[in-house]
Motif scaffolding. Structure first.
Motif, PDB file in Angstrom:
ATOM      1  N   TRP A  87      65.212  19.741  39.785  1.00  0.00           N
ATOM      2  CA  TRP A  87      65.951  18.892  40.715  1.00  0.00           C
ATOM      3  C   TRP A  87      65.540  17.438  40.515  1.00  0.00           C
ATOM      4  O   TRP A  87      64.522  17.146  39.910  1.00  0.00           O
ATOM      5  CB  TRP A  87      65.678  19.324  42.167  1.00  0.00           C
ATOM      6  CG  TRP A  87      66.133  20.730  42.452  1.00  0.00           C
ATOM      7  CD1 TRP A  87      66.846  21.542  41.601  1.00  0.00           C
ATOM      8  CD2 TRP A  87      65.884  21.491  43.625  1.00  0.00           C
ATOM      9  NE1 TRP A  87      67.056  22.760  42.194  1.00  0.00           N
ATOM     10  CE2 TRP A  87      66.483  22.764  43.435  1.00  0.00           C
ATOM     11  CE3 TRP A  87      65.227  21.239  44.831  1.00  0.00           C
ATOM     12  CZ2 TRP A  87      66.449  23.756  44.394  1.00  0.00           C
ATOM     13  CZ3 TRP A  87      65.192  22.235  45.785  1.00  0.00           C
ATOM     14  CH2 TRP A  87      65.802  23.476  45.573  1.00  0.00           C
ATOM     15  N   ASP A  88      66.352  16.549  41.092  1.00  0.00           N
ATOM     16  CA  ASP A  88      66.089  15.119  40.885  1.00  0.00           C
ATOM     17  C   ASP A  88      64.991  14.587  41.787  1.00  0.00           C
ATOM     18  O   ASP A  88      64.245  13.707  41.407  1.00  0.00           O
ATOM     19  CB  ASP A  88      67.364  14.305  41.204  1.00  0.00           C
ATOM     20  CG  ASP A  88      68.494  14.698  40.268  1.00  0.00           C
ATOM     21  OD1 ASP A  88      68.180  15.123  39.158  1.00  0.00           O
ATOM     22  OD2 ASP A  88      69.667  14.594  40.684  1.00  0.00           O
ATOM     23  N   ASP A  89      64.924  15.115  43.000  1.00  0.00           N
ATOM     24  CA  ASP A  89      64.092  14.454  43.992  1.00  0.00           C
ATOM     25  C   ASP A  89      63.355  15.492  44.854  1.00  0.00           C
ATOM     26  O   ASP A  89      63.813  15.866  45.929  1.00  0.00           O
ATOM     27  CB  ASP A  89      65.006  13.563  44.860  1.00  0.00           C
ATOM     28  CG  ASP A  89      64.214  12.789  45.887  1.00  0.00           C
ATOM     29  OD1 ASP A  89      62.970  12.766  45.794  1.00  0.00           O
ATOM     30  OD2 ASP A  89      64.844  12.212  46.799  1.00  0.00           O
TER      31      ASP A  89
END
Ligand code: UDP
Length: 253
Positions: free
Chosen positions: A19-21
């Motif tokens: 995931w990005d964050d």
């Protein structure tokens, strides 16, 4: 349990969430009062999961049931690199540090519990954190060498105090299995298996220098600092070999 909003990838069949964050995700969960088990996956843990006997209570199952499995190790990044996918490492200790900073800004709203390490180590780590983040509120601290007779008291304390962030440093796979067994006691908490992070925060051990981290050589520094790990670390070349062979035979894995 898993809020599926981004895809789950696999490393030799073991799930990992690219995931990005991650911090944003955990922040949202803290705000919503939604707990999570966070696993910090590296190649050694992947090999242990593959070797663990199948079924209830195995490391593979604890990882599969976790809400967030982050790519902690260089081996995991290497695995995706072989597949032509660029993945950024998220060292578990850094994620835990960012979550502690969030807790520091929320004060008594998100109390923290440190469990694990030799007697005195988690307490020393908590003092360091108290200085770094004066707003941090500790619900409690316990070392990781409790006898079977002492453990029920810890579980009762967790149940009563309901900390919102519980860092467990018992080593792999003990910490993952322990969290899986007991997370129901504090359903609103973020539980993270942090390995030897208390030792680092307490100043008993050090992380690899930045240049080694950049070159994904943290594992070599650990071997230098703790040569007794050599047997455990034989898992790393084994992981690299399996990664190459598996990708050649089954590119989808
Ligand atoms: N530990 C513990 N109880 C135990 C065994 C280990 O609290 O019964 C602690 C140990 O003191 C150390 C951590 O677990 O602080 C393991 O650190 P390590 O870096 O070996 O973790 P791993 O590489 O397994 O994530």
């Amino acid at each position: 349990m898993l809020t599926v909003h981004q895809p789950v990838e696999r490393v030799l069949g073991v799930p990992v969430h690219l995931w990005d964050d991650y911090v944003g995700e955990l922040h949202d969960r803290l705000r919503r009062g939604e707990g999570a088990h966070v696993v910090t996956l590296n190649s050694e843990m992947t090999m242990q999961a593959l070797d663990s006997p199948p079924g209830n209570g195995s490391l593979a199952e604890a990882i599969a049931e976790a809400d967030l499995v982050i790519p902690d190790g260089a081996g995991v990044v290497f695995y995706f690199w072989l597949r032509g996918k660029r993945v950024f490492r998220c060292p578990g200790i850094e994620l835990a540090e960012k979550v502690l900073q969030l807790a520091g800004s929320a004060g008594a709203k998100w109390p923290v519990f440190f469990y694990g390490g030799a007697p005195g180590v988690a307490a020393a780590a908590s003092e360091v954190w108290q200085q770094r983040c004066p707003g941090l509120v500790f619900a409690g601290i316990e070392h990781g060498y409790l006898s079977p007779e002492e453990e029920p008291k810890l579980l009762e304390t967790l149940k009563q105090l309901q900390p919102r962030i519980i860092l467990v440093g018992l080593g792999v796979p003990r910490q993952e299995l322990w969290i899986r067994r007991h997370r129901h006691l504090c359903p609103q908490a973020i539980w993270i298996g942090v390995g030897g992070s208390f030792d680092i925060w307490a100043g008993r051990k050090t992380r690899a220098p930045q240049w080694m981290q950049r070159l994904h050589m943290e594992w070599a520094y650990r071997l230098y600092q703790e040569p007794h790990r050599w047997r455990r670390m034989l898992a790393l070349p084994h992981f690299a070999y399996l990664s190459v062979v598996t990708l050649r035979n089954k590119p989808g894995l």
